[in-house]
Design a protein around this motif. Structure first.
Motif, PDB file in Angstrom:
ATOM      1  N   ARG A  28      42.595  48.153  86.591  1.00  0.00           N
ATOM      2  CA  ARG A  28      43.415  47.009  86.188  1.00  0.00           C
ATOM      3  C   ARG A  28      43.833  47.058  84.728  1.00  0.00           C
ATOM      4  NH1 ARG A  28      40.263  45.523  90.418  1.00  0.00           N
ATOM      5  NH2 ARG A  28      41.397  44.457  92.105  1.00  0.00           N
ATOM      6  N   TRP A  33      48.852  49.295  87.488  1.00  0.00           N
ATOM      7  CA  TRP A  33      48.510  47.911  87.814  1.00  0.00           C
ATOM      8  C   TRP A  33      49.426  46.940  87.062  1.00  0.00           C
ATOM      9  CZ3 TRP A  33      45.819  46.049  91.677  1.00  0.00           C
ATOM     10  CH2 TRP A  33      45.482  44.691  91.668  1.00  0.00           C
ATOM     11  N   LYS A  37      51.529  43.782  88.719  1.00  0.00           N
ATOM     12  CA  LYS A  37      51.425  42.389  88.274  1.00  0.00           C
ATOM     13  C   LYS A  37      52.766  41.833  87.797  1.00  0.00           C
ATOM     14  CE  LYS A  37      48.314  40.276  88.330  1.00  0.00           C
ATOM     15  NZ  LYS A  37      47.806  39.452  89.442  1.00  0.00           N
ATOM     16  N   CYS A  77      42.915  41.730  81.538  1.00  0.00           N
ATOM     17  CA  CYS A  77      42.012  41.800  82.692  1.00  0.00           C
ATOM     18  C   CYS A  77      41.248  43.126  82.728  1.00  0.00           C
ATOM     19  CB  CYS A  77      42.838  41.631  83.969  1.00  0.00           C
ATOM     20  SG  CYS A  77      41.884  41.698  85.496  1.00  0.00           S
ATOM     21  N   ARG A  78      39.924  43.047  82.746  1.00  0.00           N
ATOM     22  CA  ARG A  78      39.031  44.211  82.795  1.00  0.00           C
ATOM     23  C   ARG A  78      39.243  45.136  81.593  1.00  0.00           C
ATOM     24  NH1 ARG A  78      36.488  40.900  85.873  1.00  0.00           N
ATOM     25  NH2 ARG A  78      36.259  41.429  88.084  1.00  0.00           N
ATOM     26  N   CYS A 138      33.505  31.842  86.578  1.00  0.00           N
ATOM     27  CA  CYS A 138      34.788  32.102  87.229  1.00  0.00           C
ATOM     28  C   CYS A 138      35.761  31.004  86.817  1.00  0.00           C
ATOM     29  CB  CYS A 138      34.658  32.172  88.751  1.00  0.00           C
ATOM     30  SG  CYS A 138      34.163  30.643  89.547  1.00  0.00           S
ATOM     31  N   ASN A 142      41.539  33.821  86.476  1.00  0.00           N
ATOM     32  CA  ASN A 142      40.965  35.105  86.070  1.00  0.00           C
ATOM     33  C   ASN A 142      40.172  35.731  87.208  1.00  0.00           C
ATOM     34  OD1 ASN A 142      40.243  33.201  83.226  1.00  0.00           O
ATOM     35  ND2 ASN A 142      41.837  34.755  83.265  1.00  0.00           N
ATOM     36  N   ARG A 143      39.936  37.020  87.100  1.00  0.00           N
ATOM     37  CA  ARG A 143      39.100  37.687  88.098  1.00  0.00           C
ATOM     38  C   ARG A 143      37.648  37.255  87.916  1.00  0.00           C
ATOM     39  NH1 ARG A 143      41.916  40.758  91.126  1.00  0.00           N
ATOM     40  NH2 ARG A 143      40.039  41.320  92.264  1.00  0.00           N
ATOM     41  N   THR A 144      36.917  37.269  89.014  1.00  0.00           N
ATOM     42  CA  THR A 144      35.516  36.881  88.948  1.00  0.00           C
ATOM     43  C   THR A 144      34.710  37.906  88.152  1.00  0.00           C
ATOM     44  OG1 THR A 144      35.221  37.949  91.091  1.00  0.00           O
ATOM     45  CG2 THR A 144      35.532  35.589  91.092  1.00  0.00           C
ATOM     46  N   THR A 147      31.538  42.563  90.664  1.00  0.00           N
ATOM     47  CA  THR A 147      32.209  43.361  91.679  1.00  0.00           C
ATOM     48  C   THR A 147      31.149  44.115  92.465  1.00  0.00           C
ATOM     49  OG1 THR A 147      34.053  44.885  92.071  1.00  0.00           O
ATOM     50  CG2 THR A 147      32.541  45.453  90.288  1.00  0.00           C
ATOM     51  N   GLY A 290      35.427  45.499  95.233  1.00  0.00           N
ATOM     52  CA  GLY A 290      35.942  44.236  94.733  1.00  0.00           C
ATOM     53  C   GLY A 290      34.997  43.065  94.944  1.00  0.00           C
ATOM     54  N   GLN A 293      37.417  36.288  95.260  1.00  0.00           N
ATOM     55  CA  GLN A 293      37.972  35.497  94.163  1.00  0.00           C
ATOM     56  C   GLN A 293      37.496  34.042  94.244  1.00  0.00           C
ATOM     57  OE1 GLN A 293      38.770  37.999  92.016  1.00  0.00           O
ATOM     58  NE2 GLN A 293      40.146  36.418  91.268  1.00  0.00           N
TER      59      GLN A 293
END
Length: 369
Positions: A28, A33, A37, A77-78, A138, A142-144, A147, A290, A293
């Motif tokens: 990401r 990626w 997006k 992100c990440r 969370c 945003n992503r959690t 993973t 993953g 979410q």
């Protein structure tokens, strides 16, 4: 001498190679990626730190407007991706990002980088540069912060035997029942993939994405040469699909959906096992499955998708957290973030469903298999 600058298309190959070779590089943060997006409302902006032409750090910053508000959301992100032991590089990176935040008029710049591969205090690295760590695990946009990763440290037989016994039996039963897999491209892949994913979105009552969006997913994460579209077929009909991207020695299972009417034949279980096999053959050290979410943590007892993943005995990876680089309007944003953004998101989804649902249902039913 270190320099911070915005990256252009001429830098993209070196950018992606840097991420692929970095122990804390994440899919990401790639330009692949970023392009995906850009079709879902985010504008990707690429920044790097280099020394004598050699990339030392990168940050893909996604930018999004908020209706009727002049300030923007900025999300890395990440990322960023850097060797956090290199203090000089970190200072150049964060000084540059502070300038980006001011230039873009952002409420904040939020980051949630990969867990560190080195024994250093990650909180200290970011707090020393003016970042604030959130207590949230969370958020709505945003992503959690976890993973699931299947570590590919055994041979194929060992990986299969490490799975839950009942799961191994299900996979063998599905294969005997006629489920076959294929990862070579087919001419109808874009239509099939979009129909499967849109069917999943309709069932889950989640955000709807266009066929064009899923076409770009395939273009950037598969057709660009960094992955494959794995399909489960029954009597020639594709009943489940999974997009897997390979980044150096790391694999990422990023999109998966099935035809719900064939769920009892368990095609998703076969697909994930085949993805593990292929990733192992391609030299990956893990396959990232993953997270769910909106979840605080891995919960196989209550989440069906987590329960499915748990059968493959994944390692649960927890991210260091969300870190915010604040701007002048940041306190106002934090007060409203938990209520206003979720409300805007629900309103957008409601409007979207009123205008697009019928057409998507018709396309999903008519799509080839």
């Amino acid at each position: 001498m270190l320099s911070f600058r915005e990256a252009g298309a001429a830098d993209f190959d070196a950018w992606n190679n840097f991420i692929a070779q970095s122990p804390n590089g994440n899919l990401r943060q790639t330009t692949y990626w970023g392009k995906v997006k850009s079709y879902s409302g985010w504008e990707p902006c690429y920044y790097l730190v280099e020394r004598d032409g050699e990339i030392k750090a990168v940050a893909l910053v996604q930018e999004r407007n908020i209706p009727a508000v002049p300030q923007k959301l900025l999300y890395c992100c990440r990322g960023p991706v850097a060797d956090w032991r290199d203090q000089e590089t970190c200072e150049a990176l964060f000084t540059g990002l502070k300038g980006v935040l001011k230039e873009k008029r952002g409420f904040l710049l939020r980051i949630d980088p990969e867990p560190f591969s080195w024994e250093i205090d990650q909180d200290q690295v970011f707090s020393a540069s003016g970042f604030l760590k959130l207590s949230d695990r969370c958020t709505a946009w945003n992503r959690t912060l976890y993973t699931t990763r299947v570590i590919l440290d055994l041979d194929e037989e060992g990986l299969f035997m490490r799975m839950r016994r009942s799961h191994r039996q299900n996979i063998n039963s599905a294969i005997k029942g006629g489920v076959v897999t294929r990862h070579e491209p087919d001419s109808d892949d874009p239509e099939v993939f979009a129909a499967l994913m849109q069917g999943l979105e309709l069932r889950r009552n989640s955000m709807l994405h266009s066929s064009q969006y899923y076409g770009e997913v395939l273009n950037n994460l598969v057709n660009s040469g960094i992955g494959f579209f794995l399909k489960a077929k029954i009597e020639g009909r594709t009943v489940s699909g999974l997009v897997v991207s390979i980044l150096g020695d790391k694999g990422w299972a990023v999109f998966m959906a099935n035809d719900y009417s064939y769920r009892k034949l368990m095609p998703n279980k076969v697909l994930l096992w085949e993805a593990i096999r292929l990733s192992k053959k391609m030299g990956c050290r893990f396959l990232d499955l993953g997270a769910s979410q909106g979840s605080d943590d891995f919960d196989p007892a209550h989440d069906p998708l987590d329960n499915l993943k748990s059968a493959y005995r994944p390692e649960i990876v927890h991210y260091p957290g969300y870190f915010d680089l604040p701007n002048s309007f940041y306190p106002f944003f934090r007060v409203t973030e938990s209520k206003v953004l979720p409300a805007l998101w629900k309103w957008r989804m409601k409007v979207q469903r009123l205008t697009h649902r019928n057409g998507m249902e018709e396309r999903a039913r008519a799509a080839p298999g």
